[in-house]
Design an enzyme around this catalytic site. Sequence first.
Site, PDB file in Angstrom:
ATOM      1  N   LYS A 277       0.851  -1.186   0.000  1.00  0.00           N
ATOM      2  CA  LYS A 277       0.000   0.000   0.000  1.00  0.00           C
ATOM      3  C   LYS A 277       0.884   1.233   0.000  1.00  0.00           C
ATOM      4  O   LYS A 277       1.734   1.413   0.873  1.00  0.00           O
ATOM      5  CB  LYS A 277      -0.933  -0.014   1.221  1.00  0.00           C
ATOM      6  CG  LYS A 277      -1.973   1.111   1.182  1.00  0.00           C
ATOM      7  CD  LYS A 277      -1.523   2.328   1.948  1.00  0.00           C
ATOM      8  CE  LYS A 277      -2.533   3.481   1.853  1.00  0.00           C
ATOM      9  NZ  LYS A 277      -2.126   4.652   2.655  1.00  0.00           N
TER      10      LYS A 277
ATOM     11  N   GLY B 205      -0.392   8.292  -0.041  1.00  0.00           N
ATOM     12  CA  GLY B 205      -0.652   9.300  -1.056  1.00  0.00           C
ATOM     13  C   GLY B 205       0.445  10.331  -1.199  1.00  0.00           C
ATOM     14  O   GLY B 205       0.630  10.911  -2.274  1.00  0.00           O
TER      15      GLY B 205
ATOM     16  N   GLY C 153      -5.560  11.133  -1.509  1.00  0.00           N
ATOM     17  CA  GLY C 153      -6.505  12.090  -0.958  1.00  0.00           C
ATOM     18  C   GLY C 153      -6.220  13.533  -1.319  1.00  0.00           C
ATOM     19  O   GLY C 153      -7.143  14.311  -1.596  1.00  0.00           O
TER      20      GLY C 153
ATOM     21  N   ASP D 125      -6.198   2.230   2.981  1.00  0.00           N
ATOM     22  CA  ASP D 125      -5.697   1.197   3.885  1.00  0.00           C
ATOM     23  C   ASP D 125      -6.647   0.003   3.910  1.00  0.00           C
ATOM     24  O   ASP D 125      -6.216  -1.155   3.853  1.00  0.00           O
ATOM     25  CB  ASP D 125      -5.533   1.751   5.298  1.00  0.00           C
ATOM     26  CG  ASP D 125      -4.345   2.688   5.426  1.00  0.00           C
ATOM     27  OD1 ASP D 125      -3.399   2.561   4.628  1.00  0.00           O
ATOM     28  OD2 ASP D 125      -4.361   3.547   6.316  1.00  0.00           O
TER      29      ASP D 125
ATOM     30  N   LYS E  10      -1.533   5.587  11.399  1.00  0.00           N
ATOM     31  CA  LYS E  10      -0.877   4.550  10.600  1.00  0.00           C
ATOM     32  C   LYS E  10      -0.688   3.269  11.413  1.00  0.00           C
ATOM     33  O   LYS E  10      -0.951   2.157  10.934  1.00  0.00           O
ATOM     34  CB  LYS E  10       0.486   5.044  10.108  1.00  0.00           C
ATOM     35  CG  LYS E  10       0.442   6.151   9.071  1.00  0.00           C
ATOM     36  CD  LYS E  10       1.853   6.498   8.618  1.00  0.00           C
ATOM     37  CE  LYS E  10       1.852   7.576   7.541  1.00  0.00           C
ATOM     38  NZ  LYS E  10       1.463   8.896   8.066  1.00  0.00           N
TER      39      LYS E  10
END
Length: 247
Positions: A5, A8, A38, A158, A213
């Site tokens: 992942k 951004g 985002g 996520d 996170k």
Amino acid sequence: MKVVKLGGSLLEQPEKLNALFQSLKQHEDEIVLVHGGGSLVQQWLSTAGLHSEKQSGLRVSPEPHMSYIVGGLAGAANKILMKQAIASGLKPIGLTLYEAGVNCVRQSESLGQVGLCQVSSTEPVPALLADLLMHGYLPIISSIGFGENGEWFNVNADDAAVAVAATYNADLLLITDVEAVLDGSGSPLSHLNSESIQQLTQAGVIKDGMEVKVRGALSAAKRLRRCVRIGSWNVMNNPFSGTQISE
């Protein structure tokens, strides 16, 4: 398979993106990328004169906003990553969660078209990703999903990455713009679990964006029943770098 992942913020850091894609060229594992974007979506909405708000960290996504959200995520953000991957000598292919075999439903009426991923334990694993990987492609999946009736959804990146990892029983790496979670003296932490995360959060060592996170990684570890690693792009080549999150 490893699901990676991308945060951004990497979309605005071409040097780090290049380093990441260069490392992927040397990687022996099958890699699938999942991304959000985002800040780019916010730019598109603002340019269109649309006011955007968030609830509990999720962007409220009314239907009139979705063409801009989809354009920002599945369009611009996805193609920025493809552009960098091609320049690095890779063969990327842009996808949504639907092509990866992940279906979505509406999370709540108040959030509009914010989607919640559904992972089936009975449905067969889709063959598309395996075929693409076998032919040397790098799947790059945006956090745009679809429902059974064709509704489109804006999915938290996520959550999207966790759903893809769960669907394929894959390892999950969360790539951010920091090398690892740091302790109170600024040194990287190699491992965290539920207890140590709670202690460091209460002490104010893990806070703000890093707390989000870490808690997201912990939630992913619990759902996947395996460790999740969080760190910068070089975690790809060094399995001992970054921070390993477990239950």
